[in-house]
Enzyme design. Sequence first.
Site, PDB file in Angstrom:
ATOM      1  N   TYR A  34       0.838  -1.198   0.000  1.00 48.70           N
ATOM      2  CA  TYR A  34       0.000   0.000   0.000  1.00 48.70           C
ATOM      3  C   TYR A  34       0.873   1.249   0.000  1.00 48.70           C
ATOM      4  O   TYR A  34       1.827   1.364   0.764  1.00 48.70           O
ATOM      5  CB  TYR A  34      -0.910   0.016   1.230  1.00 48.70           C
ATOM      6  N   ASN A  36       0.145  12.168   4.894  1.00 49.49           N
ATOM      7  CA  ASN A  36      -0.425  11.338   5.956  1.00 49.49           C
ATOM      8  C   ASN A  36       0.188  11.723   7.295  1.00 49.49           C
ATOM      9  O   ASN A  36       1.391  11.527   7.514  1.00 49.49           O
ATOM     10  CB  ASN A  36      -0.152   9.862   5.674  1.00 49.49           C
ATOM     11  N   ARG A  39     -10.816  33.939  46.299  1.00 47.79           N
ATOM     12  CA  ARG A  39     -10.501  32.897  47.268  1.00 47.79           C
ATOM     13  C   ARG A  39     -10.219  31.551  46.592  1.00 47.79           C
ATOM     14  O   ARG A  39      -9.406  30.770  47.068  1.00 47.79           O
ATOM     15  CB  ARG A  39     -11.660  32.762  48.262  1.00 47.79           C
TER      16      ARG A  39
END
Length: 581
Positions: A56, A200, A290
């Site tokens: 791929y 990618n 506070r």
Amino acid sequence: MAGPVGIDHRRDLTLDDIVAVAEGALVTLGEETRELLDNRRADVEAYIAATAEPAYGFNRGFGSNVADRVAAEDLGPLQENLIRSHAACVGPPAPRPVVRATMLLRAKSLAQGYSGVRACVVEQLVQALNRGVTPLVPSLGSVSASGDLAPLSHVALTLIGEGEAFFGDETDPIPAGEALARAEMTPLTLGMKEGLALNNGVQYSTALAALATHGMYRLLATQTVATALAAQVMLGADTPFRQDLHRLRQHQGSREVARAVLRLMDGSRLREAHRPHDIDGEIQDPYNLRCAAQILGPCLELVWRAQRTIEIEAKSVTDNPILLMAGKDSHIAPDSEFFGKYVEVVSGGHFHGMPVAVDVYGLIQAAAIQARLSNTRAQRYVDAQRNKGLGPQLKWPGPPPPEALGGPDPAARAEIERQQAQSSALMLAEYTSAGLVNWIWGQAMPSHLFSLSTDSGQEDHVSMAANVALRAYEMLPRLAEVQAAELALAAQAAALRKEMSAIPSRAAEGGWHPLAPEERRLSEVSEAALEVIGRHFAPVTVDRPLGPDLARLGRAILDGEIVAAIEAHSDAFRDFAPERI
């Protein structure tokens, strides 16, 4: 300008490195890293040629086209078409610092040697950074899985000489080929997998997150300054910030904020002047003082966490597929000539942006929390019922105390009252704060929780990290403007205290306790902060348009002027440092 930042497969990038390059620092690429890249490229090319296995990104199509075989002579055009077709962003151009940070992060990921690209691919990114070629990257259109495909494709498009780019400091884009030519660079010719390697990854999201994190440190420090100023001019206590108190609840961020507030208040004559209970008569401050450390401390921890994630991402390999060593877990036989080499092409999901999305959303939370805290103080500053004697809207020169305490005679009092009746003073600073806080809240949608499937369902869960990161980045100037409104009010209150000869007291005769001029001063470091504020927003003695001054003060806050003034006088922010993570 910072010195060069080195890209080396053995050296990690820090947040400071990313910011330095974003702001213009040069980049170097190590010689051993170049050799590593070219050697691994040669190995994987030989392996694919020898086996003809499906790989791929190398010899197959992309995404839902993964089953398509591609002829050897078409592998280069396949990569170029990938970049052209995926450059699909819209919207205004991303800021140049964001694009430069994106380029650095992509170069670093590829330089680690697991992506299978030639050294010249990384070198093209480095040269573009060093020679002032900045791709035009429209800011919208990424789902951040499979990575920031569209933004990174716009970057890659410039590298091959297509699309548009900025050159140097010029404000108008030009054709990318022209920009490369002016930089004496040649368009890159892509080989197999190199287009896919360039687009990618989540470097666009990470770049936005990195710059947002850097800015949020400044804004958190500024919000801490605002806390110390408010505690003094609103006649508050310093006891909520005691370290022995905070040791009883072990949240590091809250302890560091409390310690910083104490340092910023140290030596305040105004604080000491009303410390005795028989003068002040107050038992507890409202939560905006506070509980300030407990509110801002978690924000600091969110920023620490974001930085940790960004620096992990900056040293990670995030494209797909990735080269792994042919070893005992491999299908490649031990007697193969390729055994022990980085040739196995493995598909995975390291391009998914969810780790970045989750922690950059923390920055949005930190912004929204700070904004609301700042706004509660803005409300109190202009409220004559709650601002400890400063009068409505902080009108100049404040309510005159009784004549017995040095107040004006009746005629002078009447003139002051007449002038104040015509004035709105800082009323609208609170409105500005409220409008900006609402805008920030409106941008706080958790996009990463709303995934939309893409690529015909192949990419069925995406991170939307870019949308989260872009909004975190864009919140910075708005939060700075919220803080500008508060600091303008704080500075006005401090100026009024110095004009008034007394402070309200429940115990004193007539309800006022006299103060000598030297007792009306804040701590030395707080006075330094007030001096910076005053350069951008002078006290309002007569009504004037507030918008330009608030905008100018907001820019100064974003640029770090308040924090720099503090750091010149104090180590109050020492423990805000990134190494605390």
